[in-house]
Structures are given as C-alpha cells and as structure tokens.
Design a protein around this motif. Sequence first.
Motif, PDB file in Angstrom:
ATOM      1  N   ALA A 181       1.941   0.881  15.794  1.00 23.28           N
ATOM      2  CA  ALA A 181       2.688  -0.307  15.379  1.00 23.28           C
ATOM      3  C   ALA A 181       2.104  -1.486  16.151  1.00 23.28           C
ATOM      4  O   ALA A 181       2.038  -1.449  17.385  1.00 23.28           O
ATOM      5  N   ILE A 182       1.647  -2.473  15.434  1.00 25.16           N
ATOM      6  CA  ILE A 182       1.034  -3.624  16.097  1.00 25.16           C
ATOM      7  C   ILE A 182       2.151  -4.588  16.516  1.00 25.16           C
ATOM      8  O   ILE A 182       2.910  -5.062  15.674  1.00 25.16           O
TER       9      ILE A 182
ATOM     10  N   GLU B 298      -2.276  -0.051  10.740  1.00 24.69           N
ATOM     11  CA  GLU B 298      -1.118   0.706  11.220  1.00 24.69           C
ATOM     12  C   GLU B 298      -1.087   2.105  10.600  1.00 24.69           C
ATOM     13  O   GLU B 298      -0.749   3.086  11.272  1.00 24.69           O
TER      14      GLU B 298
ATOM     15  N   ALA C  81       9.041   1.573  13.738  1.00 21.75           N
ATOM     16  CA  ALA C  81       8.320   0.847  14.787  1.00 21.75           C
ATOM     17  C   ALA C  81       7.530  -0.349  14.261  1.00 21.75           C
ATOM     18  O   ALA C  81       7.350  -1.338  14.969  1.00 21.75           O
ATOM     19  N   SER C  82       7.061  -0.271  13.038  1.00 21.02           N
ATOM     20  CA  SER C  82       6.195  -1.342  12.522  1.00 21.02           C
ATOM     21  C   SER C  82       6.885  -2.699  12.626  1.00 21.02           C
ATOM     22  O   SER C  82       8.079  -2.830  12.347  1.00 21.02           O
ATOM     23  N   ARG C  83       6.100  -3.697  13.019  1.00 21.78           N
ATOM     24  CA  ARG C  83       6.604  -5.082  13.074  1.00 21.78           C
ATOM     25  C   ARG C  83       6.071  -5.881  11.889  1.00 21.78           C
ATOM     26  O   ARG C  83       6.232  -7.104  11.841  1.00 21.78           O
TER      27      ARG C  83
ATOM     28  N   LEU D 272      -2.214  -9.587   6.228  1.00 23.21           N
ATOM     29  CA  LEU D 272      -1.135  -8.602   6.113  1.00 23.21           C
ATOM     30  C   LEU D 272      -1.669  -7.272   5.581  1.00 23.21           C
ATOM     31  O   LEU D 272      -1.316  -6.199   6.087  1.00 23.21           O
ATOM     32  N   SER D 273      -2.510  -7.348   4.578  1.00 23.63           N
ATOM     33  CA  SER D 273      -3.083  -6.142   3.991  1.00 23.63           C
ATOM     34  C   SER D 273      -3.850  -5.342   5.048  1.00 23.63           C
ATOM     35  O   SER D 273      -3.737  -4.108   5.136  1.00 23.63           O
TER      36      SER D 273
ATOM     37  N   VAL E 256      -3.524  -5.509   8.426  1.00 21.43           N
ATOM     38  CA  VAL E 256      -2.634  -5.014   9.482  1.00 21.43           C
ATOM     39  C   VAL E 256      -1.925  -3.732   9.022  1.00 21.43           C
ATOM     40  O   VAL E 256      -1.836  -2.744   9.770  1.00 21.43           O
ATOM     41  N   LEU E 257      -1.444  -3.734   7.785  1.00 21.98           N
ATOM     42  CA  LEU E 257      -0.758  -2.536   7.282  1.00 21.98           C
ATOM     43  C   LEU E 257      -1.700  -1.340   7.212  1.00 21.98           C
ATOM     44  O   LEU E 257      -1.321  -0.209   7.527  1.00 21.98           O
ATOM     45  N   GLU E 258      -2.939  -1.594   6.823  1.00 25.15           N
ATOM     46  CA  GLU E 258      -3.916  -0.501   6.752  1.00 25.15           C
ATOM     47  C   GLU E 258      -4.247   0.016   8.160  1.00 25.15           C
ATOM     48  O   GLU E 258      -4.324   1.235   8.379  1.00 25.15           O
TER      49      GLU E 258
ATOM     50  N   PRO F 233      -7.855  -7.822  -0.974  1.00 24.14           N
ATOM     51  CA  PRO F 233      -6.624  -7.415  -0.293  1.00 24.14           C
ATOM     52  C   PRO F 233      -5.513  -7.081  -1.278  1.00 24.14           C
ATOM     53  O   PRO F 233      -5.437  -7.663  -2.364  1.00 24.14           O
ATOM     54  N   TYR F 234      -4.679  -6.134  -0.862  1.00 17.08           N
ATOM     55  CA  TYR F 234      -3.555  -5.692  -1.684  1.00 17.08           C
ATOM     56  C   TYR F 234      -2.278  -5.881  -0.892  1.00 17.08           C
ATOM     57  O   TYR F 234      -2.218  -5.567   0.301  1.00 17.08           O
TER      58      TYR F 234
ATOM     59  N   LEU G 228       0.419 -10.321  16.032  1.00 14.45           N
ATOM     60  CA  LEU G 228       0.476 -10.606  14.594  1.00 14.45           C
ATOM     61  C   LEU G 228       0.132 -12.067  14.321  1.00 14.45           C
ATOM     62  O   LEU G 228       0.945 -12.856  13.836  1.00 14.45           O
TER      63      LEU G 228
ATOM     64  N   LYS H 163       1.969   0.158   1.288  1.00 19.90           N
ATOM     65  CA  LYS H 163       1.712  -1.281   1.481  1.00 19.90           C
ATOM     66  C   LYS H 163       2.835  -2.173   0.961  1.00 19.90           C
ATOM     67  O   LYS H 163       2.598  -3.338   0.644  1.00 19.90           O
TER      68      LYS H 163
END
Lengths: 456, 81
Positions: free
Chosen positions: B49-50, B43, A246-248, B36-37, B39-41, A179-180, B55, A203
Amino acid sequence: MDFITEERGYKASRFNMRSRDKHGDLLLLNTYSNKFIRLDEEDSPAVESLLRDPNGALHDHPAFQELYKRGFIVEESVDEFKRAADLHHRTIESEGHLSLILLPNEDCNFRCKYCYESFAKNFMKDWVQDGVIRFLENNLHKYKSLHIAWFGGEPLTAMPIIERLSEQFIKLAKQHRIPYMSSMTTNGYNLTPNVMRKLLKAKVSYFQITLDGVGKTHDTTRVRMDGASTFDRIVRNLRNIRDEVASRSFRILVRGNINRAVLNNIDEYIDFLTEEFSADPRFVTYWQPVGNWGGEEFDDTVLCKDRDILEPMQRAAESGADFLLSNEMMYQGGSVCYAAKRNSFVIGSDGILYKCTVAFDDERNQIGMISEDGRMIIDEERLNLWVTGHEAADSGCQKCFFRPACQGAACPLARMMREGESPCPPVKTHFKQYLQIISNSRLVEKVTIGKAEVAR
Amino acid sequence: MNTKEQLLQILHDVGINTDLDNELDLAEQFDSITFLSTVLELEAVFEIAIPDEYLNMQFFASVDHTVEILEQLMQDTLTRR
C-alpha cells in the motif's frame, strides 16, 4: 520572426470568483487556471484594489506577481473568450479519452423511493459483453486513455461480469500502452473489504455510495427489494473498508440525497460523517438536494432546494466533512456532464447505447446499439443533441465567469427539457456560499503578499 | 524480474517513456489518469500500500528513486506480516 512583444497592460481575469470566509479572509478562485487561494483579511483591500486596476499597481510587487502567476491577472492582449472556446472544443471532443459507462445488471437489490429506473432488464447479455471487448480491440488504438464506469441497477450484483470484463479491459489497455482507470456507483450493500480488494485489483478506485442521512432517514428511502433496512450493513462495510483495506489509492464519495426528513435531522448526519470519515482523506462528501427524478413513488413534500442545504453544508465542512468534489466542480470542465462529451457512451445490458444515465426511457437518449462484432451503430442526429450547442448556443454562458468549469454543458438533458434554458449548476448559482464551504479544501493555497504598498 | 525491471514494464504498459536523456523528465509525463493507473498496478504487483505522502508526482522523480521506495515498502510489508 520574433513574436514576443512588450506587454502594454493587464486586466483581471473574467473567470475570477471571489468570496470571504467567516474570518474575513479573501477567497479567490479562477475557473480557467484552476487556482484557489486564500488571503488574510488584512491583505484583501490591496488585492481587491489590484484586481480593480491592475495597471495602477507595481508589477514587481509580490501581490501582483502572486495573482499574475496564478491567472487571476492576465495580459490585456489575452482573448479569454477564445481561450474558453478552445477549452470547450477540447473538453467536448474528450481529447482522445474514451469513457464507457457499463450497466452489468440493470436490476437492483434496492427499491429506493425516489429511483427513476424501471428495473425491466437485468444482467448484461454475453453477446453485449463480447461486443464491448471487440469494440475496444478494434478501436482502442485511437485513444489516449480508457475509463470504465460501472453503473446499474446495482453493479455489485454482477461481480463475475465486472471481473471478467475488467481483466480483458486491463489487458487491452496494456497492449495499447494507455492508462486504464475505473469507477463505480454502488449502493454499498455488497461492498465488503474482500469485494473492495477484488475491485482494486480490477483497477476500480473511485466509488460513489449514497447515505441519505442517518439510519432513521436512510432506511425510509433506501430500502432493499423486500423492504428491509440497509443503513447498518452499508455503514459496517464502509467502516471495515476504512479500517481493514490498506490501500490509500481509492476514494469513496459518500453522497447524501438531502430531502426534508434528512434536513430535519441534519445535525445527527453531520456528527455521523465527522465521526466516521473526516479523519480519513479517502472519504469525501457530496450533498444533493432531492428533486423530482421521475420515481413512481415520488412524494413532492420531501423536495429540497439548493439553498436549503447551504448552511448545513457549511457547518458540516467546519466539522471536517470534505466537500472536495464541489471544489473540483469549479475547475476546468469540472461541471461538464459526461453526456456532453463525444467519447462518452453508456452501454446498457441489452446493447442499447445511451448518453445519459438518468433518462433511459427518453428516445432522444437512446442513440444507438453496440453489435456483437464490436461496432457502434449510432444515430448521429440523436448524438448531436447531446454533444453540440452548450455554451456556443448560449450568449449568457459565453459571458459567464463560470464558463470554463461548466461550458453550458452541466446538464444537456435539462437544457433539452427546458428548451434552451441555461442549466446552471448550484456551485455556480451559489458560488459565494460554496467558496466558503470549500475554504478549507485540500486544494486551497494560502498566499501572503507582504506589507509593501501595492499602488504605483 | 527484479523490482526495477518490473517497474519499467509497468511504466511501459501505461505509455511512459523511460529511455530519457534527463531522468527528471520522467514525472513530467504523468497526468492524473496515468498516475492513478500506475499506482494501482504497483500496489497489485508488489502487494504493497503506497502511503499518502508518496501519492504525488514526486514519487516518480526518477526510476531509481521509485525503486528505492518500492523496495522499502515491500520490506515494511514483510516486517508487518
């Protein structure tokens, strides 16, 4: 062979912290188990009695069970000193997690009055960028995760470098199936919603942005290079991000450096934070009293002490400001400085390797160089100044209830400067007040123990 | 690639094993960084947007569960446009 033996007794954990909120509810936090609970005032005498004498309590009582399963009570046979020592070893060795703090531009578009940086350098050289990529190509297989923190100067004056490197880092992390994640300390002046969206694609999901109170105080300390004010534009950016992105999945830490002038106008700042950010969990708050951080234009009369900000912090928290970071700083390793960790390096724009982002000009902090072909050439003696010692060399730290959280490593630089004096973090020194401040934290758990008699 | 194939690729890229005897073991593999990594990918790849309520680790209770939520979120996003 059967290693399970009948337990002969129990004891309260030495890593318990205890306080009360203004309603009299009992607040308990354990710095090893990372549990934080609130108990009704009427339950607290039984719980306090139980913590004084766990063996005098009924072990099948809900109160005992609730405290035991959260680590506030442990078996008599548990050696908590050894647990802490093992945790310290794992924390300092970073357990295979690589963290690089990159300075894509050491110059800044601001000239904050208290800033300690010299701005003698600027953009990260191409050969340094190539060196970082090659270092990761050659070494990422050794690690379980990669964290990149963008720092400066001001990183958002170097977006092309950030985008170019991020693309490579993400690709390499995928190749190695790890993970990054990425974070950024920025003044927020260039952080428009469009830039934010680009950063989320790169990211970058954790941001620290400083607002020194409201406009009339912020604009006296945090000014542009040409002396112009910055507050309105930063706040406009933050509002636009709040309303349009929009991102949470990101978090913005709004840091307040609290000097005398900010303190004199603190009610306005509290109202501002409440109105703008308290309804959005993506925004959290952190306050730092202004100390002498080495800036040339420093005026001692603006200094604040930790204790000066506690009462206003309490009021801010009650108004809805979220001091989540202060809560996280009380958990395992939460107050350990990145500079104390073996796998954490700062890489300057000219390839110099540092441990700490505060003392760039201190020779002890210049621990080596990265080469164009991706080798880190490190002075082990200087590196060891940062990654050894800590709690192991401090008998006071070893006995401390806060040991799992800070491990004597809250600030290796302060320990060096003060020749061994323990650099206790404010969340420890003023823990009773901090527990009250975070008593409405999203991490606190409400526990009910029932009415049955707890004593045997 | 369909949603499930894309999800499996993303999980593979962060080191998550999806070839499990018990699919409930999927969420067990996530720590905060991996979560987190990922979820961002998700999105970025699915242009969604989740929401806050997803989350948490339960989002990855099983591959099919995650696919179902992703497809619903993609549908919601299309409807809003």
